[in-house]
Design a protein around this motif. Sequence first.
Motif: not given
Length: 767
Positions: A306-318
């Motif tokens: 399992x893994x995850x990536x929240x859209x807010x975190x993706x936006x933060x790191x570009x």
Amino acid sequence: MLCCVSLIPLSLFAAPFALAQNTAPAPAPAKQGTLPASPATSAKGARAKPPVAAHAITHVDVGAHRSDFAFPSAQHEPDATTHLSAELLRNRDVTTLRGLERVAPNLTMQSINGTASTNFYLRGAGFNDFTQNNMPPVLTYMDDVAYAYPAMSNGLMFDLADAAVDPGPVGTRHGQSTTGGEVRLRTNDPTTTWHYGGMEDIASYARSRSEAYVSGPLAKGWSFRLAGQTRQGGGWQYNPTNGAHLGDADLWALRGKLRWQPNDRTTIQLGGHFVQDDSEVVTAVPVHRLIGSQALPGFGLGRQAEWSMRPEFAKLVGRGAGLKPSEHNQYWGVDLRLIHDFGPATFTAISAFETERQGEYTDQDGTALSQADTYRTIDANVFTQEARLNGAALHGRLNWVVGAYYQRSRMNQRFFFDYTDYTARGYMMATSFGMDQESVSEFGNVSYRLPHNVTIWAGLLHELDDRGITGLTSQIFGGTTRSFSPESTAANQFAGQAGVSWQFVPQAMLYYKMSKGFKPGGFSANNTQVQAQLDPFKPETVLTYELGLKSDPVPGRLRLNGAAFYNDFHNQQVIGTVLIPNYGPLSEITNAPKSQSWGFEATLEAHPFGHLFLMQNIGWQRGDFQNFPNVDRAATNAYYAAHNQWKAIERNFRGVDNGSPKLTLNGDATWRQPLPTGYRLDFGPDWQYRGSQAITVGGTGFYRLPPYFLLGAHATLHSPSQLWDITVYGRNLLDRRYAESGGMATTTYFYIPGEPRFIGGRIACHF
């Protein structure tokens, strides 16, 4: 205490050695104080022969009464170096640095959190540099260029000529000093006649690797070589909850060399490379929940994850939404070397500039929650300059080398963390820092061959190292930002070596050497919360005693090499634990004031009869801490589980095992079968075993990686002209589930699972 290697008594070798003296000419005694092979000089520092065609393969007459093993001249060099031919690396499917542990003894090479970055452990010397901003105990060299950060060698293991693994302190003959040893990779050089070729490899999980090269003359005295590779697919992990796929490679690399030889004494070569790596990575599988009550996925060490990536975190790191655990890395470098033979001495100068630009996402908690999702960026460059002069006198009895080495590195890192689903924090944060480093060293080595084939040698190195960490900030998004004071550390140390060897018969040599190794200190800069976390750890030194034997008791039929060693460490750099009040335990690189390790390694090669060829490496080592006060992570975690409160449980780990695998084995058996009209079929099994390894100091239970055994096989059809060959191979044929490495996130302990069964085939052509 010196643990002696279990070798066959010399008396048992006496008869075959005596016979060998009557049937084979005695080779010239080996010279000491030698240099690694460079494009225009042999390993002895003499002028090299003209470049061999890239497709040239030594013909083996399998019907003959004897068949020599590879690297015969290395049998007269007093060291424990494991030499690896390009053919062996291909047969064992060694295409990354981590694959070298399948073909060398006492070597463990592991991924950092499933990424392309690698940690080295050689004879138990090594540490988990999770921040990737420190010099490793085992250095990687590519064509004589030292890579201060191992990640810079990613994607460059193609078009190889050979490789070598050299354990123990090094630095008195070339390059940079360190305590654990070095891995040397040598790529093919330009040729004076036209050659070109390629390889295509297709395997399970839609994995493909492609390589191609072209080499030849441009004008009088000018030649070039251009080679490249691509890697695609191969991802074997998947998320059973949504069917998402993970792990596909997406990498391409180019390397070029331009050589000018204005006369037969001078060589000038310009080299360069470029690597783009956008591969997905293997993600973690949690094995124990440290904090919280959420159930773990319970997938085991299979293909599920399992893994995850929240859209807010993706936006933060570009990065784009839906980003999977992956790399977004770019490496490039250039090097210029000048070699001139003055007759009595040869001068070599190597200038190199290497860069890395990394963007790396890992889901370290190994769940669909955002409890330890990490994105790291690295922007680093390293400039190195080496100059050395080596020569011989007194009809080859006296050999010497003197030189100097300079290194300057610059690095900026930024760690982004998503702790949104970790109730004790519930935020996103970032840690940023810069690091500057500069070092200079001078080295020299001299050897003299006495009567009766006895050689003595001694070497000395002096190194100054200065490094500092600056601009470190810890920012909670939507909260506070803390800035920390800069820190610096400097070292002024000596290293050296002295030894004696005795070529008591032409086919056997004994040697003994004592070496002092030195490695500078540095910093842990991961998730910094308090100023004390930036206190530099101290330089590491080791005094190593080594006794070895190199022998060909039955030339062409039996080869047995072995070495026993004892390492006396002072301030050994290891991963310890620091407890941050109201925050939790964090890993940090620290020093064990006193520790030791001992063991042996041996390599057996045999051609007992007919068409059968055998190779077996064995490595065994033990070690413990003699004085190491630190936080007991297991006891501290247990106290938290019982009381829901963090309290540092201190202990001295005196007498505790160092946690390295005690036993490593690898080898293969090959049957070389002649076929009609000049074809030849080579086939057989290969195998690898690694013992249990601790992931924390004194670790037991889930704090240790279980041992594992892997079985593979290969079969290759060679054409009569040696211009093409076809191979089928299998890795992990038994489809064993095993852990390659492991670690800790904020809420879980995790393992990085190893590859499942891979079945593949490749075709290679050379013209």
